[in-house]
Design an enzyme around this catalytic site. Sequence first.
Site, PDB file in Angstrom:
ATOM      1  N   GLY A   1      -3.512   0.382  16.624  1.00 36.40           N
ATOM      2  CA  GLY A   1      -2.628   0.228  15.585  1.00 36.40           C
ATOM      3  C   GLY A   1      -2.288   1.381  14.737  1.00 36.40           C
ATOM      4  O   GLY A   1      -3.023   2.451  14.917  1.00 36.40           O
TER       5      GLY A   1
ATOM      6  N   GLY B   1     -15.731  -5.502  10.342  1.00 37.04           N
ATOM      7  CA  GLY B   1     -15.572  -4.771   9.117  1.00 37.04           C
ATOM      8  C   GLY B   1     -15.962  -5.031   7.968  1.00 37.04           C
ATOM      9  O   GLY B   1     -15.395  -4.508   6.841  1.00 37.04           O
TER      10      GLY B   1
ATOM     11  N   LYS C   1       0.730  -1.433   0.063  1.00 37.47           N
ATOM     12  CA  LYS C   1      -0.054  -0.149   0.163  1.00 37.47           C
ATOM     13  C   LYS C   1       0.701   1.279  -0.059  1.00 37.47           C
ATOM     14  O   LYS C   1       0.284   2.474  -0.447  1.00 37.47           O
ATOM     15  CB  LYS C   1      -0.955  -0.043   1.168  1.00 37.47           C
ATOM     16  CG  LYS C   1      -2.092  -0.867   1.116  1.00 37.47           C
ATOM     17  CD  LYS C   1      -3.035  -0.783   2.046  1.00 37.47           C
ATOM     18  CE  LYS C   1      -4.390  -1.798   1.950  1.00 37.47           C
ATOM     19  NZ  LYS C   1      -5.461  -1.288   2.983  1.00 37.47           N
TER      20      LYS C   1
END
Length: 302
Positions: free
Chosen positions: A136, A267, A71
Amino acid sequence: MSKSDNPQRVGLIGWPVEHSISPVMLNAAFDALDLNWRYDLYPISPDQFDQGIADLRAMGIRGFNITIPHKQTIIDHVDSLQQETQVIGAVNTVVAHQLDTGIRWEGTNTDCSGFLKDLIACIGDPQPQQRAIILGAGGAARSAVFMLARLNYQIVLVCRDSNKGLQLIRDIQRGLYGNRSADAVVTTQMRMQMRTIPWANLAQISGSVDLIVNCTPVGMWPNVDASPWPDDIPLPVGATIYDMIYRPEQTRLMQQANAAGLPAYNGLGMLVQQGAAAFEIWTGQQAPLAVMQQAAKRALQL
Ligand code: NAP
């Protein structure tokens, strides 16, 4: 010529990618709108990245999604970055624009809009002066922090690597407040708005917390017995838990929340929304959300 001949090609790059349900979800959407497009998996290992990207360009791919670990790496391989994506610093969707001058790849991020759309579907419109804990500091955390900071959430980022957490906060603040960061007043205000703490200090968070977002992979299948939230620390009263993990449907963190009487969401909705946003960027057509959600659930055997 049959519909399957010469389809417009899109897909997912990452390493590994075999577990992904995106092909099922996106191909169901193309079929539902009778579009001759096809979504495939393109596993590209980090040491073959340059060659893998050159192959995609050579085949005239119309766009692709990017997952772990590419990413950030992909940023150096696109021709331009959408403005918000530049701030977030993580690209999960590339679209190939076909211009007179040739094909130009633009990097964008649909995780952030996917997260916010699903969060609003789960909890309604965010209220002012809310406080969030983000677990995170990776790519998904960047998307969540960016979207929540724009809504003026006060954010506590919990991470293992404080430098990484600080860098995340600095990047988002610079992107959101730009040159105003030179202004001492704004800087103080900003410092109060966002801070990072180590996991060991989780118990010391005081005051009300409205939202906890898990942006770590802790609890993801097959490690379903793990939770990022320690058992010996009570979840804050009044908090809503949003776990970006969608496999399993009910994570251990969500079970802890339910046991404490707190609402908790997985999610899956975010996954569908980010896929739908990519679909719309590539095809210019409205995504069939219900079809995509059903396909995703089928693929996950929910
Ligand atoms: P990432 O860039 O690898 O970041 C993962 C973060 O989690 C890093 O900050 C990492 O810490 C932290 N972490 C990993 N293991 C940990 C542990 N045992 N204890 C504490 N922290 C730990 O991954 P990502 O792309 O942000 O994805 C994170 C999660 O979100 C994954 O489960 C992914 O599947 C999910 N996700 C879901 C959607 C969706 O549509 N629902 C979209 C994107 C991501 P370090 O920085 O110290 O390594």
